[in-house]
Motif scaffolding. Structure first.
Motif, PDB file in Angstrom:
ATOM      1  N   UNK A  34     -15.000  -0.276 -14.416  1.00 43.55           N
ATOM      2  CA  UNK A  34     -13.721  -0.675 -13.866  1.00 43.55           C
ATOM      3  C   UNK A  34     -13.744  -0.827 -12.308  1.00 43.55           C
ATOM      4  N   UNK A  35     -13.434  -1.771 -11.863  1.00 47.05           N
ATOM      5  CA  UNK A  35     -13.282  -2.043 -10.357  1.00 47.05           C
ATOM      6  C   UNK A  35     -11.949  -1.532  -9.866  1.00 47.05           C
ATOM      7  N   UNK A  36     -11.495  -0.930  -8.786  1.00 43.54           N
ATOM      8  CA  UNK A  36     -10.206  -0.249  -8.701  1.00 43.54           C
ATOM      9  C   UNK A  36      -9.645  -1.084  -7.206  1.00 43.54           C
ATOM     10  N   UNK A  37      -8.481  -1.204  -7.202  1.00 45.59           N
ATOM     11  CA  UNK A  37      -7.959  -1.723  -5.954  1.00 45.59           C
ATOM     12  C   UNK A  37      -7.490  -0.488  -5.215  1.00 45.59           C
ATOM     13  N   UNK A  38      -6.963  -0.746  -3.915  1.00 54.39           N
ATOM     14  CA  UNK A  38      -6.747   0.433  -2.993  1.00 54.39           C
ATOM     15  C   UNK A  38      -5.578   1.466  -3.496  1.00 54.39           C
ATOM     16  N   UNK A  39      -4.752   1.042  -4.315  1.00 49.88           N
ATOM     17  CA  UNK A  39      -3.604   1.817  -4.673  1.00 49.88           C
ATOM     18  C   UNK A  39      -2.546   1.479  -4.005  1.00 49.88           C
ATOM     19  N   UNK A  84      -3.208   2.932 -13.644  1.00 52.96           N
ATOM     20  CA  UNK A  84      -3.110   4.260 -13.560  1.00 52.96           C
ATOM     21  C   UNK A  84      -2.233   4.880 -12.885  1.00 52.96           C
ATOM     22  N   UNK A 125      -2.687   3.048  -9.137  1.00 54.97           N
ATOM     23  CA  UNK A 125      -4.014   2.436  -9.223  1.00 54.97           C
ATOM     24  C   UNK A 125      -4.166   1.518 -10.236  1.00 54.97           C
ATOM     25  N   UNK A 164      -6.205  11.380 -13.111  1.00 55.88           N
ATOM     26  CA  UNK A 164      -5.767  10.008 -13.545  1.00 55.88           C
ATOM     27  C   UNK A 164      -5.167   9.804 -14.749  1.00 55.88           C
ATOM     28  N   UNK A 200      -5.665  -2.654 -15.694  1.00 59.51           N
ATOM     29  CA  UNK A 200      -5.435  -1.582 -16.054  1.00 59.51           C
ATOM     30  C   UNK A 200      -4.426  -1.238 -15.132  1.00 59.51           C
ATOM     31  N   UNK A 241       0.840  -1.300   0.037  1.00 61.67           N
ATOM     32  CA  UNK A 241       0.005   0.034  -0.182  1.00 61.67           C
ATOM     33  C   UNK A 241       0.929   1.074   0.067  1.00 61.67           C
ATOM     34  N   UNK A 242       2.068   1.219   0.623  1.00 61.22           N
ATOM     35  CA  UNK A 242       2.757   2.364   0.786  1.00 61.22           C
ATOM     36  C   UNK A 242       4.357   1.829   0.675  1.00 61.22           C
ATOM     37  N   UNK A 283       1.011   8.148  -6.951  1.00 59.28           N
ATOM     38  CA  UNK A 283      -0.088   6.970  -6.582  1.00 59.28           C
ATOM     39  C   UNK A 283      -0.296   6.080  -7.570  1.00 59.28           C
ATOM     40  N   UNK A 317      -1.639   8.404 -10.492  1.00 60.69           N
ATOM     41  CA  UNK A 317      -2.657   9.568 -10.013  1.00 60.69           C
ATOM     42  C   UNK A 317      -1.645  10.462  -9.479  1.00 60.69           C
TER      43      UNK A 317
END
Lengths: 110, 115
Positions: free
Chosen positions: B104-109, B35, B90, B43, B33, B9-10, B88, B37
């Motif tokens: 589209x469904x996104x992860x937490x980044x 992205x 994504x 994005x 995908x 995550x970080x 960031x 940010x």
């Protein structure tokens, strides 16, 4: 190319105020339209969608109507809460490609 | 509820290091995908894949590379991280082989900082 233009932020409201975030689009075809929300420190979540003209998407008190004649998909909520504070993205999908607006920061104060 | 995961995550890492950002989805989606940010929130699509062994560059030029050896896995690699890569990242996935209006469904980044 396809594009999405959102109302510039940030938008600051008091709790229970009415919210409108404007969104207009330019597309070469007939897109599907979406609003995504991003809470602090998280990824994007789909808030609502509409796939054809005059469709109204709704979720969690938010609504948006697909207006083909004005190429718009404005987001509205009658009474915002502090928990609605987030970044809101308008988006379109056409030809399998997702195009985002630039995002609008919403801050709601108690 | 979307099942798409990103790790770490970080990440804070020094210049010149090689890094891989992981992305996995359990929904069986064909399309995935990446992205980027920026701090202004906008994005930018940097990579996408329409299926196994299919990868394409997105709208924003990126020094990263991706691979798609399994349907559920779409890792992004930076061979030599630089401060300009701080951002960031994504990951997202969607259904459908044909052009269509699928969300589209996104992860937490993953928030990457290169020092």
């Amino acid at each position: 190319g396809d594009s999405v233009t959102q109302m510039e932020g940030p938008v600051t409201l008091s709790e229970e105020a009415f919210l409108t975030i404007n969104c207009t689009y330019t597309a070469t075809g007939y897109p599907s339209l979406f609003w995504y929300v991003q809470y602090p420190g998280e990824g994007l979540q789909l808030l609502l969608k509409a796939t054809k003209a005059d469709d109204k998407g709704s979720n969690k008190g938010f609504e948006a109507t697909y207006r083909k004649e004005t190429t718009s998909f404005h987001l509205e909520k009658g009474s915002v809460q502090v928990s609605d504070s987030a970044v809101y993205f308008c988006a379109l999908v056409l030809g399998g490609k997702l195009t985002f607006g630039q995002g609008t920061i919403l801050t709601v104060h108690p | 509820e979307a099942d798409i995961y990103q790790t770490p995550r970080y990440l804070v890492i020094g210049t010149g290091k090689k890094i891989t950002l992981e992305c996995s989805q359990t929904m069986g989606h064909d399309k995935m995908y990446w992205y980027q940010q920026d701090p202004g929130m906008e994005l930018h699509l940097i990579h996408y894949s329409y299926g196994v062994n299919s990868t394409e560059k997105g709208d924003l030029s990126s020094e990263s590379t991706v691979s798609r050896i399994r349907t559920e896995h779409f890792p992004l690699t930076l061979e030599s991280a630089r401060p300009s890569h701080t951002s960031q990242y994504l990951c997202a996935s969607s259904v459908g082989r044909l052009a269509g209006g699928y969300e589209q469904y996104f992860g937490p980044g993953t928030r990457l900082t290169v020092t």
